[in-house]
Design an enzyme around this catalytic site. Structure first.
Site, short mmCIF file in Angstrom:
data_model
loop_
_atom_site.label_atom_id
_atom_site.label_comp_id
_atom_site.label_asym_id
_atom_site.label_seq_id
_atom_site.Cartn_x
_atom_site.Cartn_y
_atom_site.Cartn_z
N ASP A 310 0.81 -1.22 0.00
CA ASP A 310 0.00 0.00 0.00
C ASP A 310 0.85 1.27 0.00
OD1 ASP A 310 -1.94 -1.88 0.34
OD2 ASP A 310 -2.92 -0.87 2.03
N HIS A 452 3.68 -2.15 3.14
CA HIS A 452 3.72 -0.82 2.52
C HIS A 452 5.01 -0.65 1.73
CE1 HIS A 452 0.82 -0.45 5.79
NE2 HIS A 452 0.25 0.50 5.07
#
Ligand code: ZN
Length: 484
Positions: A310, A452
Site C-alpha cells: 500500500d 507498505h
C-alpha cells in the site's frame, strides 16, 4: 627566607590560576550535565534531530523536485512530501512551513505524552500540483495530524511559483490592479459559493457572506488549474476538509491581470470542460471483499497467499520490491495512491509491466468513513482514472485507507473492497526481521498480507518472508485471484 619569600608570588599566581581553571571546568561540567538531562527526555528537543529518511527526485512537472521525508523513529511517525525548485526563496518558504508543521506535531505529542501512555500518532503531509496555461504552478499542501486515533486535524496552504522567474504571485497580483476588480471578483465568488450545494449546506448565509466579502485576505489560499481558479476557505475547515469554490476562467478572465488572462480561443477550450460527477456509479453489490480466509472451495491443494503493498508507488522501495518479487516469480497487488501515481507515473507503469495487479487506495489517503460523498467519490474515481491513464489498466479492487469504510464509500465505486487479514505493522516497527515474525504469526491459506512499499525496511525483509512462505508450500496470487 629570602628565597622562600621570593617564591610566594609565584605560588599565588599558580593557585589563582588553578582555582580559575577548576571553577571554569566545574561550571562547564554543570553546563554539560544540565544540557544532557534536559535532552534525555523521550522526544528530541529539536525538529531537525528527528531521524528521517529523505529522498529527492525529479517530478513529472518540469523544474519541480519532490522531497519525501519519512520518520525513522516509531514514536514520532510522519510521512511528508513537498515540492522544491531551483528558486531559493520559494524553497525556503515551503521548507519553513513544513518545519513549523513538524514542530507543532512534536509539541502536541509531547503535551499528550504527559497524561497518556502507549498511543499512536501520525502526521501526513502531501501536496497536489496544478498548472495555469501560462506555466505558473500552484501547489496545494495538505497536512493531516492525528494523535491517539482521534479524528485529527487537517490544514492546508497554497504556494505559487513561476518556474522561470521564481516569482510567487499572491491573489492581489493575479487580479487586475484596479480597485473595482477585487470587488467584482468577490461578487462572482459569492455567486458561485451560494450556488454550491455543499457549501450552502455546511455554511450559514452569514458565514458565506463573510468569507466572500471584498477583502483580498479572504482569497489568499487559491490554486490556478488549467481551466479554473479554486479558492480554499481554511477558516471554515473541518477536521477532514476545507471548503472550496472553483470558478471557470471564463467567468473571471476580464478581472485577471494580463499575465493570467486567457485568449478567446483558450477560453473556448477551457470554458466548457464537462465534469463526469453525474456518473456516480451506484452498485448494490454485496461483496464486501473481505478475504475469505478459510478458502474452503480450493480446487488445488496448494495453499495460497496474496502479498499486498500500500501507499506507493515509491521510486526506491517499489523498485526493490519488484526485484524481490521477480526473484520468486511471484505476482503481488499494489494499492496505489493517486497523488503518488501522478508523481511517479513511470514507477506505476513498471509495476503494471511486471505483471502485478493494480489496486486503488484513494488519492490522498483520508479516512473516507468520515468524508462527504463528493470527497469519497473524487478520491476513488480520480485515482482509478490516473491509474488507467498511466498504466493503461484499470485497478481491480479498492482498499480504503485504514480499512475504514461505510455504505457511502461502498456506493461510490463498483470496485470490490479488498481488506486484509495479516497486518505486518511494517509502518510501525520498521524492522525487516519483524516483518517475517508477524507473517509467521498469523499467515494461513487464503491470507491477504498487508505491507507498505514506502518503507525501506519492508523491502529489506521481503526476501525472508517470501522464502518462508515458499518453503511452507504457499503460492503467491493476486487479490483478485483470491476474491474470485
Ligand atoms: Zn494506506
Amino acid at each position: 627566607m629570602k628565597k622562600t619569600k621570593k617564591r610566594f608570588p609565584f605560588f599565588d599566581i599558580l593557585l589563582t590560576s588553578l582555582t580559575i581553571i577548576l571553577l571554569g571546568a566545574s561550571a562547564y561540567l554543570l553546563f554539560i550535565f544540565n544540557n544532557n538531562s534536559s535532552a534525555s527526555s523521550a522526544l528530541p528537543k529539536n525538529v531537525d534531530d528527528i531521524s528521517s529518511t529523505i529522498d529527492e527526485v525529479d517530478s513529472n512537472f518540469a523544474g519541480i523536485k519532490i522531497v519525501t521525508e519519512i520518520a525513522n523513529d516509531p514514536n514520532t511517525p510522519f510521512a511528508i512530501q513537498y515540492p522544491q525548485s531551483k528558486h531559493i526563496t520559494f524553497n525556503d518558504k515551503v521548507k519553513k512551513y513544513i518545519h513549523r508543521l513538524k514542530y507543532d506535531y512534536l509539541m502536541n505529542i509531547a503535551d499528550y505524552k504527559r497524561d497518556h501512555k502507549d498511543f499512536t500518532s501520525e502526521l501526513n503531509i502531501s501536496f497536489e500540483t496544478f498548472q495555469h496555461p501560462n506555466g505558473l504552478y500552484s501547489f496545494v499542501i495538505v497536512n493531516h495530524e492525528s494523535i491517539d486515533a482521534d479524528d485529527g486535524k487537517t490544514d492546508m496552504q497554497t504556494f505559487h511559483l513561476n518556474p522561470e522567474t521564481g516569482e510567487m504571485p499572491t491573489i492581489t497580483e493575479v487580479l487586475k490592479a484596479d480597485e473595482e476588480a477585487l470587488d467584482l471578483f468577490s461578487k462572482v465568488v459569492a455567486n458561485y459559493a451560494s450556488e454550491d450545494e455543499k457549501l450552502s449546506e455546511t455554511l450559514s448565509d452569514d458565514e458565506l457572506a463573510t468569507l466572500t466579502a471584498t477583502d483580498a485576505d479572504n482569497f489568499q489560499q487559491f490554486a490556478l488549474t488549467d481551466d479554473q481558479l479554486t479558492l480554499y476557505f481554511t477558516e471554515y475547515k473541518t477536521s477532514q476538509e476545507t471548503p472550496t469554490v472553483s470558478i471557470p476562467y471564463k467567468e473571471v478572465n476580464h478581472l485577471l491581470a494580463t499575465d493570467f488572462q486567457l485568449s478567446v480561443d483558450d477560453l473556448a477550450i477551457k470554458g466548457d470542460s464537462s465534469t463526469d460527477a453525474d456518473e456516480t456509479p451506484k452498485t448494490d453489490e454485496e461483496d464486501e471483499g473481505n478475504p475469505d480466509v478459510d478458502a474452503d472451495k480450493e480446487v488445488s491443494n496448494k495453499k495460497r497467499v496474496a502479498l499486498t503493498f500500500d501507499d506507493g508507488p515509491d521510486p526506491n522501495v517499489t523498485m526493490r520490491v519488484l526485484e524481490t518479487l521477480e526473484k520468486y516469480d511471484a505476482k503481488a497487488t499494489f494499492f496505489m495512491l493517486g497523488s503518488r501515481v501522478e508523481y511517479y507515473p513511470e514507477i506505476a507503469k513498471n509495476v503494471q509491466e511486471a505483471g502485478h495487479e493494480l489496486g486503488n487506495h484513494s488519492w490522498t489517503h483520508p479516512d473516507l468513513s468520515k468524508a462527504s460523498i463528493e470527497k469519497v467519490f473524487d478520491e476513488i474515481n480520480r485515482t482509478s482514472r490516473i491509474i488507467e491513464e498511466v498504466t493503461g489498466e484499470k485497478p481491480y479492487s479498492f482498499r480504503p485507507p485504514y480499512g475504514a469504510f461505510n455504505d457511502v464509500v461502498r456506493q461510490q465505486t463498483d470496485l470490490p473492497i479488498a481488506l486484509w487479514d495479516v497486518d505486518t505493522l511494517d509502518w510501525k516497527h520498521r524492522n525487516g526481521q519483524q516483518l517475517l515474525a508477524s507473517v509467521k504469526d498469523s499467515v494461513k491459506d487464503g491470507s491477504i498480507i498487508l505491507m507498505h512499499d514506502i518503507h525501506p525496511s519492508t523491502a529489506d525483509g521481503l526476501d525472508a518472508v517470501m522464502a518462508y512462505l515458499q518453503e511452507n508450500g504457499y503460492t503467491f496470487v493476486t487479490v483478485s485471484e483470491l476474491l474470485d
